[in-house]
Design an enzyme around this catalytic site. Structure first.
Site, PDB file in Angstrom:
ATOM      1  CB  SER A  21      -9.253  -0.769   3.434  1.00  0.00           C
ATOM      2  OG  SER A  21      -9.836  -1.982   3.018  1.00  0.00           O
ATOM      3  CD  GLU A  75      -5.520   0.590   2.154  1.00  0.00           C
ATOM      4  OE1 GLU A  75      -6.235   0.127   1.258  1.00  0.00           O
ATOM      5  OE2 GLU A  75      -5.085  -0.083   3.108  1.00  0.00           O
ATOM      6  NE  ARG A 122      -3.612  -2.503   0.147  1.00  0.00           N
ATOM      7  CZ  ARG A 122      -3.274  -3.708  -0.320  1.00  0.00           C
ATOM      8  NH1 ARG A 122      -2.120  -3.896  -0.948  1.00  0.00           N
ATOM      9  NH2 ARG A 122      -4.083  -4.733  -0.167  1.00  0.00           N
TER      10      ARG A 122
END
Length: 297
Positions: free
Chosen positions: A220, A290, A171
């Protein structure tokens, strides 16, 4: 002199004081000073080459992983999704422009009998966002499939880079923040369309069972900490269902924040920061956002 008067002539379109809430899944946030919809990648390059250096720019895709603050966005927002959306392939290399939705890329690959991109059906975003944050799901991520990403720097110069050159990790990407990606070449392998579609159907069903649907939410909220799961840390901290203003931690999956209808961007960001603080105060990890947060407070 207005900002619009300082911007170069383009073949696409400009819009002043354009509502960003319409362009994000959360449905919140103030306006952009200007939104630029490029006609194509050449139009984007020409804009970048001539845009004054002191004008802030921000490229956005599908808006699924974006929280725009209530004060709006200074400068020019470059809207890629809905514009740079072409998908094509030659042999086992698929090329997608960065405004293309991940799910559309997965469907194209399935129809063409190209395997390896099935996981994209489970990512609610665009190719550009996937490159920027190394998005992933169901055991795969962008760095596994990208051969090269292409685009322009802030001055309109062409750039190309491999995942290793961009420092893609979980990520995360080290690509310069002022690079704007316009396309990516993706690695696939020959496959049977029926089997590919079956796998995609499994992913869609799994996502529907596990994640909130029919509500204003983003992707998310927090990246998984090393060796753990963000949702488990949030659950352990007693934050499932937590409400601040019009924002709520999802009861169904507590790594998702929800706009219950009247939330402000401040409600959502404050809720996220409250969750982070409670997890940390209970001995848990320092959760990393995120969701990308941008704009004036």
């Amino acid at each position: 002199m207005s900002l619009l008067a300082r911007l170069p002539d383009i073949r696409g379109t400009y819009a002043e004081q354009a509502p960003m809430a319409r362009l994000t899944w959360f449905g919140v946030g103030g306006p952009a000073d200007v939104i630029f919809h490029p006609a194509d990648s050449d139009d984007l390059a020409a804009f970048l080459a001539q845009c004054p250096a002191d004008v802030p720019i921000l490229a956005v895709g599908a808006g699924s992983n974006l929280l725009v603050r209530d004060g709006g966005v200074a400068g020019v927002v470059i809207k890629l999704a809905g514009n740079l959306t072409a998908i094509s392939h030659h042999a086992d290399v698929l090329t997608a422009e960065t405004g293309a939705l991940d799910a559309d890329v997965a469907r194209y690959a399935a129809k063409a009998g190209l395997a390896g991109l099935e996981f994209l059906i489970g990512i609610p975003g665009s190719v550009g966002g996937g490159l920027r944050m190394n998005a992933g799901a169901y055991g795969s991520e962008f760095k596994d499939i990208v051969i090269k990403a292409h685009g322009f720097d802030r001055q309109g110069n062409a750039i190309s880079a491999t995942p290793a050159e961009m420092g893609m990790a979980y990520r995360h990407s080290d690509a310069p923040c002022d690079w704007i990606f316009t396309s990516a070449s993706l690695r696939t392998s020959p496959g049977e369309t029926a089997a590919i579609k079956a796998r995609m159907k499994e992913i869609v069903a799994s996502r529907g069972d596990a994640q909130p649907r029919g509500v204003r939410t983003g992707g998310s909220t927090f990246a998984n900490p090393e060796g753990g799961k963000a949702w488990q840390e949030i659950e352990r901290a007693g934050c499932r269902g937590l409400i601040i203003g019009g924002a709520q931690v999802s009861e169904k999956h507590c790594n998702f924040l929800i706009n219950n209808g009247g939330a402000t961007a401040s409600d959502i960001e404050t809720l996220g920061e409250t969750v982070r603080a409670r997890v940390a105060s209970g001995g848990g990890p320092d959760l990393r956002w995120e969701i990308r947060r941008v704009g004036r407070t």
